[in-house]
Design a protein around this motif. Structure first.
Motif, PDB file in Angstrom:
ATOM      1  N   THR A 190      73.954 -15.644  14.755  1.00  0.00           N
ATOM      2  CA  THR A 190      72.495 -15.650  14.889  1.00  0.00           C
ATOM      3  C   THR A 190      71.856 -15.662  13.499  1.00  0.00           C
ATOM      4  OG1 THR A 190      72.368 -13.251  14.897  1.00  0.00           O
ATOM      5  CG2 THR A 190      72.621 -14.343  17.052  1.00  0.00           C
ATOM      6  N   ASN A 191      70.563 -15.882  13.456  1.00  0.00           N
ATOM      7  CA  ASN A 191      69.838 -15.810  12.180  1.00  0.00           C
ATOM      8  C   ASN A 191      70.028 -14.433  11.533  1.00  0.00           C
ATOM      9  OD1 ASN A 191      68.907 -18.428  12.572  1.00  0.00           O
ATOM     10  ND2 ASN A 191      67.022 -17.740  13.546  1.00  0.00           N
ATOM     11  N   GLU A 192      70.053 -13.387  12.357  1.00  0.00           N
ATOM     12  CA  GLU A 192      70.261 -12.024  11.842  1.00  0.00           C
ATOM     13  C   GLU A 192      71.641 -11.879  11.212  1.00  0.00           C
ATOM     14  OE1 GLU A 192      69.093 -12.629  15.031  1.00  0.00           O
ATOM     15  OE2 GLU A 192      67.001 -12.206  14.519  1.00  0.00           O
ATOM     16  N   ALA A 193      72.634 -12.570  11.757  1.00  0.00           N
ATOM     17  CA  ALA A 193      73.980 -12.537  11.179  1.00  0.00           C
ATOM     18  C   ALA A 193      73.975 -13.132   9.775  1.00  0.00           C
ATOM     19  CB  ALA A 193      74.954 -13.292  12.076  1.00  0.00           C
ATOM     20  N   PHE A 194      73.278 -14.253   9.614  1.00  0.00           N
ATOM     21  CA  PHE A 194      73.193 -14.866   8.287  1.00  0.00           C
ATOM     22  C   PHE A 194      72.417 -13.980   7.321  1.00  0.00           C
ATOM     23  CE2 PHE A 194      74.360 -18.721  10.623  1.00  0.00           C
ATOM     24  CZ  PHE A 194      75.297 -19.268   9.758  1.00  0.00           C
ATOM     25  N   ALA A 195      71.450 -13.233   7.827  1.00  0.00           N
ATOM     26  CA  ALA A 195      70.665 -12.337   6.978  1.00  0.00           C
ATOM     27  C   ALA A 195      71.527 -11.205   6.416  1.00  0.00           C
ATOM     28  CB  ALA A 195      69.491 -11.762   7.758  1.00  0.00           C
ATOM     29  N   SER A 236      73.661 -16.467  -0.389  1.00  0.00           N
ATOM     30  CA  SER A 236      74.885 -17.054   0.173  1.00  0.00           C
ATOM     31  C   SER A 236      74.604 -18.321   0.970  1.00  0.00           C
ATOM     32  CB  SER A 236      75.608 -16.052   1.077  1.00  0.00           C
ATOM     33  OG  SER A 236      76.029 -14.943   0.342  1.00  0.00           O
ATOM     34  N   VAL A 237      73.620 -18.264   1.826  1.00  0.00           N
ATOM     35  CA  VAL A 237      73.315 -19.420   2.669  1.00  0.00           C
ATOM     36  C   VAL A 237      72.870 -20.594   1.799  1.00  0.00           C
ATOM     37  CG1 VAL A 237      71.802 -20.314   4.488  1.00  0.00           C
ATOM     38  CG2 VAL A 237      72.752 -18.002   4.678  1.00  0.00           C
ATOM     39  N   GLU A 238      71.995 -20.322   0.877  1.00  0.00           N
ATOM     40  CA  GLU A 238      71.512 -21.384  -0.007  1.00  0.00           C
ATOM     41  C   GLU A 238      72.667 -22.006  -0.784  1.00  0.00           C
ATOM     42  OE1 GLU A 238      70.258 -18.289   0.161  1.00  0.00           O
ATOM     43  OE2 GLU A 238      68.319 -18.680   1.099  1.00  0.00           O
ATOM     44  N   ALA A 239      73.582 -21.175  -1.275  1.00  0.00           N
ATOM     45  CA  ALA A 239      74.733 -21.673  -2.034  1.00  0.00           C
ATOM     46  C   ALA A 239      75.633 -22.543  -1.153  1.00  0.00           C
ATOM     47  CB  ALA A 239      75.530 -20.503  -2.620  1.00  0.00           C
ATOM     48  N   LEU A 240      75.867 -22.117   0.079  1.00  0.00           N
ATOM     49  CA  LEU A 240      76.712 -22.902   0.991  1.00  0.00           C
ATOM     50  C   LEU A 240      76.111 -24.266   1.307  1.00  0.00           C
ATOM     51  CD1 LEU A 240      77.990 -20.301   3.603  1.00  0.00           C
ATOM     52  CD2 LEU A 240      79.398 -21.792   2.173  1.00  0.00           C
ATOM     53  N   VAL A 266      78.644 -13.473  10.523  1.00  0.00           N
ATOM     54  CA  VAL A 266      79.324 -14.712  10.174  1.00  0.00           C
ATOM     55  C   VAL A 266      80.786 -14.340   9.971  1.00  0.00           C
ATOM     56  CG1 VAL A 266      79.492 -16.575   8.495  1.00  0.00           C
ATOM     57  CG2 VAL A 266      77.241 -15.619   9.069  1.00  0.00           C
ATOM     58  N   ILE A 267      81.669 -14.953  10.735  1.00  0.00           N
ATOM     59  CA  ILE A 267      83.091 -14.617  10.609  1.00  0.00           C
ATOM     60  C   ILE A 267      83.710 -15.457   9.504  1.00  0.00           C
ATOM     61  CG2 ILE A 267      83.354 -13.712  12.943  1.00  0.00           C
ATOM     62  CD1 ILE A 267      84.498 -16.404  13.816  1.00  0.00           C
ATOM     63  N   LEU A 268      84.629 -14.866   8.799  1.00  0.00           N
ATOM     64  CA  LEU A 268      85.237 -15.522   7.649  1.00  0.00           C
ATOM     65  C   LEU A 268      86.728 -15.707   7.868  1.00  0.00           C
ATOM     66  CD1 LEU A 268      83.495 -13.465   4.815  1.00  0.00           C
ATOM     67  CD2 LEU A 268      82.835 -15.714   5.680  1.00  0.00           C
ATOM     68  N   PRO A 269      87.212 -16.915   7.692  1.00  0.00           N
ATOM     69  CA  PRO A 269      88.656 -17.128   7.776  1.00  0.00           C
ATOM     70  C   PRO A 269      89.361 -16.397   6.645  1.00  0.00           C
ATOM     71  CG  PRO A 269      87.520 -19.148   7.137  1.00  0.00           C
ATOM     72  CD  PRO A 269      86.475 -18.118   7.382  1.00  0.00           C
TER      73      PRO A 269
END
Length: 176
Positions: free
Chosen positions: A67-72, A78-82, A158-161
Motif C-alpha cells: 500500500t502507499n503506507e507501506a512505501f511511506a 527510497s522510492v524516488e531513488a528506485l 514492501v518485502i525485500l528479496p
C-alpha cells in the motif's frame, strides 16, 4: 394479440439491455491496481518497471501489493531513488519479487506455511494463520482483491528479496 406481443417484447428487450450493460468486463490486475487509491505508488512502480503489460495478460497471477503506507515506511528518498532510470534493473527485480504465477487466494494459504516462487525467482515465505496472512515481513491488510487474471493481497510493508537485504548474502542460483 399483436398488442400483447409488444407489451412482452419491449420489457424483455429492456431487460436484456440492462443485463448486458450491468455485466461489465472484470478488470485485470493492472486496472484493479490503477483504480485503487491505496496502490498509487505501487501502480507507478509497476509502470516504471515496465511490468504493467504483464499484469494485464492472461495470468493468473498473485500480486502482493504494498500500500502507499507501506512505501511511506521506507527510508526517506527510497522510492524516488528506485524510480530513477539508473536503478531500473533493481526496480524490476523488486516489483517482480511481489508477483507470483498462479492464483493464491487466502483460503488456499490459510492454516499453513508455504513457499511461493516469485516472478523474480526468489521464494516468498507465506504464513497463513487463521486470522492473518503474513508475507515475508509484511502482513496482508486486505486479501483476495479479485481481478479477471488473478488476485491481489494488499500488504503493509514492501518485502525485500534476500539479495536486497544487506544482512543476507544472495543464495547460489538466485536470479536477479
Amino acid at each position: 394479440m399483436r398488442v400483447t406481443a409488444r407489451f412482452v417484447a419491449v420489457p424483455m428487450l429492456a431487460l436484456t439491455l440492462a443485463l448486458t450493460a450491468g455485466a461489465a468486463r472484470a478488470e485485470n490486475l493492472m486496472e484493479t491496481v490503477e483504480s485503487s487509491a491505496q496502490f498509487g505508488i505501487w501502480a507507478s512502480a509497476v509502470e516504471a518497471a515496465g511490468l504493467s503489460d504483464q499484469l494485464a495478460e492472461d495470468g493468473p497471477y498473485t500480486v502482493f501489493a504494498p500500500t502507499n503506507e507501506a512505501f511511506a515506511r521506507l527510508p526517506a528518498g527510497s522510492v524516488e531513488a528506485l524510480l530513477k532510470p539508473e536503478n531500473h534493473e533493481q526496480l524490476v527485480r523488486l516489483v517482480a519479487y511481489h508477483l507470483a504465477k498462479g492464483r493464491f487466494a487466502s483460503e488456499r494459504l490459510e492454516g499453513r506455511m508455504t513457499q511461493i516462487e516469485s516472478l523474480q525467482g526468489d521464494v516468498i515465505e507465506i504464513e497463513g494463520r487463521y486470522d492473518e496472512l503474513l508475507v515475508d515481513a509484511a502482513e496482508a491488510v486486505e486479501t483476495d482483491i479479485p481481478s479477471s487474471n488473478g488476485v491481489i493481497h494488499a500488504i503493509d510493508n514492501v518485502i525485500l528479496p534476500e539479495w536486497q537485504n544487506p544482512a543476507v548474502k544472495p543464495r547460489a542460483g538466485t536470479r536477479w
